[in-house]
Design a protein around this motif. Structure first.
Motif, PDB file in Angstrom:
ATOM      1  N   LEU A 285       0.819  -1.308   0.051  1.00  0.00           N
ATOM      2  CA  LEU A 285      -0.107   0.089   0.132  1.00  0.00           C
ATOM      3  C   LEU A 285       0.988   1.234  -0.079  1.00  0.00           C
ATOM      4  CD1 LEU A 285      -3.009  -0.954   2.654  1.00  0.00           C
ATOM      5  CD2 LEU A 285      -3.065  -0.623  -0.076  1.00  0.00           C
ATOM      6  N   SER A 286       1.858   1.138   0.647  1.00  0.00           N
ATOM      7  CA  SER A 286       2.570   2.461   0.777  1.00  0.00           C
ATOM      8  C   SER A 286       3.415   2.794  -0.466  1.00  0.00           C
ATOM      9  CB  SER A 286       3.928   2.181   1.800  1.00  0.00           C
ATOM     10  OG  SER A 286       4.877   1.100   1.257  1.00  0.00           O
ATOM     11  N   THR A 287       3.598   1.952  -1.552  1.00  0.00           N
ATOM     12  CA  THR A 287       4.240   2.427  -2.778  1.00  0.00           C
ATOM     13  C   THR A 287       3.613   1.716  -4.113  1.00  0.00           C
ATOM     14  OG1 THR A 287       6.128   0.504  -2.536  1.00  0.00           O
ATOM     15  CG2 THR A 287       6.461   2.779  -1.646  1.00  0.00           C
ATOM     16  N   TYR A 288       2.425   1.551  -3.920  1.00  0.00           N
ATOM     17  CA  TYR A 288       1.638   0.800  -4.962  1.00  0.00           C
ATOM     18  C   TYR A 288       1.543   1.545  -6.346  1.00  0.00           C
ATOM     19  CZ  TYR A 288      -1.312  -2.146  -7.953  1.00  0.00           C
ATOM     20  OH  TYR A 288      -1.935  -2.950  -8.979  1.00  0.00           O
ATOM     21  N   PRO A 289       1.412   2.958  -6.214  1.00  0.00           N
ATOM     22  CA  PRO A 289       1.347   3.618  -7.477  1.00  0.00           C
ATOM     23  C   PRO A 289       2.602   3.481  -8.191  1.00  0.00           C
ATOM     24  CG  PRO A 289       0.118   4.807  -5.685  1.00  0.00           C
ATOM     25  CD  PRO A 289       0.670   3.718  -5.095  1.00  0.00           C
ATOM     26  N   MET A 290       3.582   3.405  -7.661  1.00  0.00           N
ATOM     27  CA  MET A 290       5.013   3.334  -8.293  1.00  0.00           C
ATOM     28  C   MET A 290       5.216   1.842  -9.067  1.00  0.00           C
ATOM     29  SD  MET A 290       7.752   4.952  -9.496  1.00  0.00           S
ATOM     30  CE  MET A 290       7.364   6.381  -9.010  1.00  0.00           C
ATOM     31  N   ASP A 291       4.445   0.972  -8.323  1.00  0.00           N
ATOM     32  CA  ASP A 291       4.480  -0.334  -8.928  1.00  0.00           C
ATOM     33  C   ASP A 291       3.830  -0.421 -10.316  1.00  0.00           C
ATOM     34  OD1 ASP A 291       5.071  -3.272  -8.820  1.00  0.00           O
ATOM     35  OD2 ASP A 291       3.155  -3.221  -8.817  1.00  0.00           O
ATOM     36  N   VAL A 292       2.807   0.332 -10.480  1.00  0.00           N
ATOM     37  CA  VAL A 292       1.851   0.461 -11.574  1.00  0.00           C
ATOM     38  C   VAL A 292       2.925   1.090 -12.623  1.00  0.00           C
ATOM     39  CG1 VAL A 292      -0.094   1.625 -12.803  1.00  0.00           C
ATOM     40  CG2 VAL A 292      -0.233   0.603 -10.517  1.00  0.00           C
ATOM     41  N   ILE A 293       3.376   2.311 -12.488  1.00  0.00           N
ATOM     42  CA  ILE A 293       4.474   2.775 -13.207  1.00  0.00           C
ATOM     43  C   ILE A 293       5.537   2.076 -13.686  1.00  0.00           C
ATOM     44  CG2 ILE A 293       6.056   4.826 -13.524  1.00  0.00           C
ATOM     45  CD1 ILE A 293       2.984   5.638 -13.404  1.00  0.00           C
ATOM     46  N   LYS A 294       6.163   1.283 -12.591  1.00  0.00           N
ATOM     47  CA  LYS A 294       7.306   0.233 -13.139  1.00  0.00           C
ATOM     48  C   LYS A 294       6.606  -0.595 -14.062  1.00  0.00           C
ATOM     49  CE  LYS A 294       7.677  -3.317 -11.210  1.00  0.00           C
ATOM     50  NZ  LYS A 294       7.526  -4.637 -11.793  1.00  0.00           N
ATOM     51  N   SER A 295       5.522  -1.458 -13.848  1.00  0.00           N
ATOM     52  CA  SER A 295       5.037  -2.359 -14.755  1.00  0.00           C
ATOM     53  C   SER A 295       4.786  -1.729 -16.156  1.00  0.00           C
ATOM     54  CB  SER A 295       3.792  -3.030 -14.228  1.00  0.00           C
ATOM     55  OG  SER A 295       3.765  -3.488 -12.826  1.00  0.00           O
ATOM     56  N   ARG A 296       4.368  -0.614 -16.009  1.00  0.00           N
ATOM     57  CA  ARG A 296       4.046   0.186 -17.507  1.00  0.00           C
ATOM     58  C   ARG A 296       5.496   0.430 -18.376  1.00  0.00           C
ATOM     59  NH1 ARG A 296      -1.374   3.663 -18.180  1.00  0.00           N
ATOM     60  NH2 ARG A 296      -2.648   1.972 -17.362  1.00  0.00           N
ATOM     61  N   LEU A 297       6.377   0.826 -17.549  1.00  0.00           N
ATOM     62  CA  LEU A 297       7.474   1.038 -18.272  1.00  0.00           C
ATOM     63  C   LEU A 297       8.197  -0.182 -18.718  1.00  0.00           C
ATOM     64  CD1 LEU A 297       9.076   3.840 -15.721  1.00  0.00           C
ATOM     65  CD2 LEU A 297       8.410   4.141 -18.071  1.00  0.00           C
ATOM     66  N   GLN A 298       8.284  -1.132 -17.809  1.00  0.00           N
ATOM     67  CA  GLN A 298       8.792  -2.427 -18.398  1.00  0.00           C
ATOM     68  C   GLN A 298       8.072  -3.011 -19.537  1.00  0.00           C
ATOM     69  OE1 GLN A 298       9.124  -4.554 -14.776  1.00  0.00           O
ATOM     70  NE2 GLN A 298      11.389  -3.901 -14.538  1.00  0.00           N
ATOM     71  N   ALA A 299       6.634  -2.846 -19.576  1.00  0.00           N
ATOM     72  CA  ALA A 299       5.765  -3.237 -20.436  1.00  0.00           C
ATOM     73  C   ALA A 299       6.182  -2.646 -21.740  1.00  0.00           C
ATOM     74  CB  ALA A 299       4.562  -3.685 -19.938  1.00  0.00           C
ATOM     75  N   ASP A 300       6.519  -1.231 -21.522  1.00  0.00           N
ATOM     76  CA  ASP A 300       6.444  -0.407 -22.608  1.00  0.00           C
ATOM     77  C   ASP A 300       7.450  -1.056 -24.175  1.00  0.00           C
ATOM     78  OD1 ASP A 300       5.767   1.869 -24.098  1.00  0.00           O
ATOM     79  OD2 ASP A 300       7.598   3.051 -23.388  1.00  0.00           O
ATOM     80  N   GLY A 301       6.922  -0.904 -25.114  1.00  0.00           N
ATOM     81  CA  GLY A 301       7.698  -1.174 -26.457  1.00  0.00           C
ATOM     82  C   GLY A 301       7.537  -2.805 -26.680  1.00  0.00           C
ATOM     83  N   VAL A 302       6.636  -3.627 -25.802  1.00  0.00           N
ATOM     84  CA  VAL A 302       6.328  -5.120 -26.182  1.00  0.00           C
ATOM     85  C   VAL A 302       5.732  -4.905 -27.766  1.00  0.00           C
ATOM     86  CG1 VAL A 302       4.991  -6.901 -25.451  1.00  0.00           C
ATOM     87  CG2 VAL A 302       6.319  -5.370 -23.831  1.00  0.00           C
ATOM     88  N   GLY A 303       4.955  -4.284 -27.924  1.00  0.00           N
ATOM     89  CA  GLY A 303       4.274  -4.414 -29.179  1.00  0.00           C
ATOM     90  C   GLY A 303       4.968  -3.658 -30.395  1.00  0.00           C
ATOM     91  N   GLY A 304       5.990  -3.235 -29.991  1.00  0.00           N
ATOM     92  CA  GLY A 304       6.985  -2.307 -30.941  1.00  0.00           C
ATOM     93  C   GLY A 304       6.841  -0.839 -30.985  1.00  0.00           C
ATOM     94  N   VAL A 305       5.883  -0.418 -30.079  1.00  0.00           N
ATOM     95  CA  VAL A 305       5.638   1.038 -29.860  1.00  0.00           C
ATOM     96  C   VAL A 305       6.147   1.367 -28.423  1.00  0.00           C
ATOM     97  CG1 VAL A 305       4.021   3.086 -30.170  1.00  0.00           C
ATOM     98  CG2 VAL A 305       3.873   0.928 -31.603  1.00  0.00           C
ATOM     99  N   THR A 306       6.808   2.471 -28.419  1.00  0.00           N
ATOM    100  CA  THR A 306       7.378   2.975 -27.237  1.00  0.00           C
ATOM    101  C   THR A 306       6.638   4.277 -26.739  1.00  0.00           C
ATOM    102  OG1 THR A 306       9.605   2.292 -27.524  1.00  0.00           O
ATOM    103  CG2 THR A 306       9.232   3.973 -25.767  1.00  0.00           C
ATOM    104  N   GLN A 307       5.744   4.382 -25.649  1.00  0.00           N
ATOM    105  CA  GLN A 307       4.966   5.193 -25.140  1.00  0.00           C
ATOM    106  C   GLN A 307       5.531   6.461 -24.511  1.00  0.00           C
ATOM    107  OE1 GLN A 307       0.794   4.249 -24.182  1.00  0.00           O
ATOM    108  NE2 GLN A 307       1.543   2.094 -24.803  1.00  0.00           N
ATOM    109  N   TYR A 308       6.380   5.856 -23.459  1.00  0.00           N
ATOM    110  CA  TYR A 308       6.994   6.672 -22.461  1.00  0.00           C
ATOM    111  C   TYR A 308       8.273   7.108 -22.375  1.00  0.00           C
ATOM    112  CZ  TYR A 308       2.594   4.739 -20.746  1.00  0.00           C
ATOM    113  OH  TYR A 308       1.388   4.219 -20.485  1.00  0.00           O
TER     114      TYR A 308
END
Length: 273
Positions: free
Chosen positions: A183-206
């Motif tokens: 609970l203390s840092t969950y929002p950052m986990d969402v950001i971390k997941s999005r950054l690590q998943a970024d580019g999977v489909g060949g397109v980089t968003q962030y």
């Protein structure tokens, strides 16, 4: 991970239970275990680092105070990022591979190790460490709260080695510690997941953490930072209950055998525990 990174315009899952049902229906029960190789390879080393660093840091700080518990936990969380970040990168990529497919039509990665090797060949060390800063920001305070909560809970519940209810108390304390730390840092986990998943489909968003925060909030509002929280907490309680109880009982046993007296500061209580 699936809930955290899904497209808000074309969402595949309505929530935790629907996600669970859909994965089993579309990908079979084995779909729930995608990416399991990465945690199995890394968690042993992570837990060894975490409890070892925490215990030695607490010993170096001298006094067992709530602040020192937090600092020792934070130090442990920071150091284990070296293993945690690549491990979670491979796990995330494997979990997103073949979403909604019973039999994979295109298989980019054979397993977690193959995933890391291919990322390294394509992007180098920088690719392997994608999301390192966000992982560091998440893990450092998270593990501080993790050990602080466990220390406070075991003291409050009066966990004594000779107590017949010591195991349930340790399980409850460990489970609550896991929930508080997430609970203390969950929002950052969402950001971390999005950054690590970024580019999977060949397109980089962030372009980075701040860009990810800004775009995510702009497109989906503040609720985006709570995506997948229910499933995370459902996992956090039993996992951390088992982890902390196992470590504590093991140290209690070794202490009773007088084989590891130096382990005492790890779970240092003003009681026989």
């Amino acid at each position: 991970v699936r809930l955290q990174v899904q497209n808000v315009e074309k969402p595949l899952y309505r929530g935790t239970f629907h996600c669970f049902q859909s994965i089993i229906k579309q990908e079979s029960a084995f779909g729930l275990y995608k990416g399991i190789g990465s945690p199995m390879m890394g968690l042993t080393f992570i837990n060894a680092l975490v409890f070892g660093v925490q215990g030695n840091t607490l010993r170096a700080l001298g006094k067992d105070t709530p602040l020192n518990q937090f600092l020792a936990g934070s130090a442990a969380g920071a150091i284990q990022c070296v293993i945690c970040c690549p491990m979670e990168l491979a796990k995330t990529r494997m979990q997103l591979q073949g979403t909604g497919e019973y039999k994979l039509k295109t298989k980019n990665y054979k397993n977690s190790l193959d995933c890391l090797i291919k990322i390294y060949q394509k992007e180098g060390l920088r690719g392997i460490n994608r999301g390192m800063v966000s992982t560091f920001i998440r893990e450092t305070p998270s593990f501080g709260f993790y050990f602080l909560t466990y220390d406070c809970m075991t003291r409050y519940l009066g966990c004594e080695a000779e107590d017949s209810y010591v195991i349930p108390k340790l399980l409850f304390s460990g489970g609550m510690s896991g929930i508080v730390s997430w609970l203390s840092t969950y929002p950052m986990d969402v950001i971390k997941s999005r950054l690590q998943a970024d580019g999977v489909g060949g397109v980089t968003q962030y372009n980075g953490i701040l860009d990810c925060v800004r775009k995510s909030y702009h497109e989906e509002g503040w609720r985006v930072f709570t995506r997948g929280l229910t499933s995370t907490l459902l996992r956090a309680f039993p996992v951390n209950a088992a982890t902390f109880a196992t470590v504590t009982v093991f140290l209690m046993y070794m202490k009773s055998e007088d084989n590891l007296p130096e382990c005492e500061p790890v779970i240092h209580q003003p009681s026989s525990l």
